[in-house]
Design a protein around this motif. Structure first.
Motif, PDB file in Angstrom:
ATOM      1  N   ASN A 172       0.840  -1.243  -0.155  1.00 47.21           N
ATOM      2  CA  ASN A 172       0.129   0.009   0.060  1.00 47.21           C
ATOM      3  C   ASN A 172       0.920   1.318   0.019  1.00 47.21           C
ATOM      4  N   ASN A 173       0.426   2.343   0.508  1.00 46.98           N
ATOM      5  CA  ASN A 173       1.071   3.511   0.519  1.00 46.98           C
ATOM      6  C   ASN A 173       1.952   3.813   1.596  1.00 46.98           C
ATOM      7  N   GLY A 174       2.286   2.829   2.410  1.00 50.61           N
ATOM      8  CA  GLY A 174       3.215   2.722   3.391  1.00 50.61           C
ATOM      9  C   GLY A 174       2.224   2.529   4.651  1.00 50.61           C
ATOM     10  N   GLU A 175       3.195   2.198   5.640  1.00 51.62           N
ATOM     11  CA  GLU A 175       2.453   1.966   7.196  1.00 51.62           C
ATOM     12  C   GLU A 175       3.058   3.017   8.004  1.00 51.62           C
ATOM     13  N   HIS A 176       2.043   3.832   8.680  1.00 52.50           N
ATOM     14  CA  HIS A 176       2.667   4.779   9.764  1.00 52.50           C
ATOM     15  C   HIS A 176       2.775   3.982  11.076  1.00 52.50           C
ATOM     16  N   ILE A 177       3.744   3.994  11.875  1.00 48.54           N
ATOM     17  CA  ILE A 177       3.701   3.444  13.154  1.00 48.54           C
ATOM     18  C   ILE A 177       4.479   4.096  14.008  1.00 48.54           C
ATOM     19  N   TRP A 178       4.190   4.062  15.369  1.00 49.50           N
ATOM     20  CA  TRP A 178       4.826   4.787  16.163  1.00 49.50           C
ATOM     21  C   TRP A 178       6.293   4.136  16.744  1.00 49.50           C
ATOM     22  N   MET A 179       7.233   5.034  16.913  1.00 56.42           N
ATOM     23  CA  MET A 179       8.346   4.569  17.328  1.00 56.42           C
ATOM     24  C   MET A 179       8.849   5.079  18.542  1.00 56.42           C
ATOM     25  N   ALA A 180       9.438   4.410  19.565  1.00 55.70           N
ATOM     26  CA  ALA A 180       9.909   4.640  20.519  1.00 55.70           C
ATOM     27  C   ALA A 180      11.297   5.153  20.854  1.00 55.70           C
ATOM     28  N   ASP A 181      11.917   5.177  22.173  1.00 49.69           N
ATOM     29  CA  ASP A 181      13.390   5.196  22.219  1.00 49.69           C
ATOM     30  C   ASP A 181      14.073   6.025  21.098  1.00 49.69           C
ATOM     31  N   VAL A 182      13.511   7.155  20.587  1.00 52.23           N
ATOM     32  CA  VAL A 182      14.120   7.986  19.319  1.00 52.23           C
ATOM     33  C   VAL A 182      15.792   8.169  19.664  1.00 52.23           C
ATOM     34  N   LYS A 183      16.527   7.861  18.651  1.00 48.00           N
ATOM     35  CA  LYS A 183      17.900   8.753  18.907  1.00 48.00           C
ATOM     36  C   LYS A 183      18.238   8.941  17.498  1.00 48.00           C
ATOM     37  N   GLN A 184      19.096   9.962  17.340  1.00 43.92           N
ATOM     38  CA  GLN A 184      19.632  10.826  16.214  1.00 43.92           C
ATOM     39  C   GLN A 184      20.992   9.866  16.053  1.00 43.92           C
TER      40      GLN A 184
END
Length: 175
Positions: A91-103
């Motif tokens: 499909n047009n992509g899956e939007h999903i929540w991400m935790a523990d974000v780091k650069q």
């Protein structure tokens, strides 16, 4: 039979879980770890859904507020999480929540899937994935027990029974 405001229907449980429960489990966790056993469903919305597209646009436009808190959080601000679009062939992509974000060193970002991806073969809740800022579709964090951001949660509220939507809306800092 579900007749009280405190009893959620199966549909309501699924919608609430998809909208917030997985993320709140992460946000409420003192360690910020992702639960690998998350079974939150994914809710399909057409890529042409005007209300969701407006919510994504608002989430992206207000991303500087997320980064300001992320870089210098107040003691009352925890659980910074990003919703990210991952491409897939179905499909047009899956939007999903991400935790523990780091650069990362190369200017990208990493995070852990806060719920189980449905259309990302081989990916599981809790796994780390890389993404760019262009892939971000929303953001949220908790401030004094309230959800800040989370624009893409709002279009889902109309799918809930009034009492359930009102209870979730009460968790939003800006309903």
């Amino acid at each position: 039979m579900a007749t009280t405001n405190s009893t959620l229907s199966t549909l309501s449980k699924c919608l609430v879980a998809a909208a917030v429960a997985a993320v709140l489990a992460v946000l409420g966790s003192p360690t910020g770890t992702v639960m690998a056993q998350d079974r939150s469903p994914v809710i399909d919305l057409s890529s042409g859904n005007a209300e969701m597209n407006a919510a994504i646009a608002k989430g992206r436009a207000t991303l500087p507020a997320f980064w300001a808190s992320y870089e210098a959080p107040k003691p009352s601000e925890t659980g910074h999480s990003l919703k990210v679009r991952f491409a897939n062939p179905k499909n047009n992509g899956e939007h999903i929540w991400m935790a523990d974000v780091k650069q990362t060193a190369d200017g990208r970002y990493s995070g852990r899937f806060a719920n189980a991806p449905r259309d990302l073969p081989g990916k599981k809740a809790g796994e780390v994935a890389l993404f760019t800022e262009a892939d971000i579709s929303d953001w949220m964090f908790m401030r004094s027990g309230k959800i800040v951001g989370g624009e893409t949660i709002r279009p889902l509220l109309k799918s809930l029974p009034k009492a359930d939507a009102d209870a979730l809306r009460a968790r939003l800092e800006t309903p």
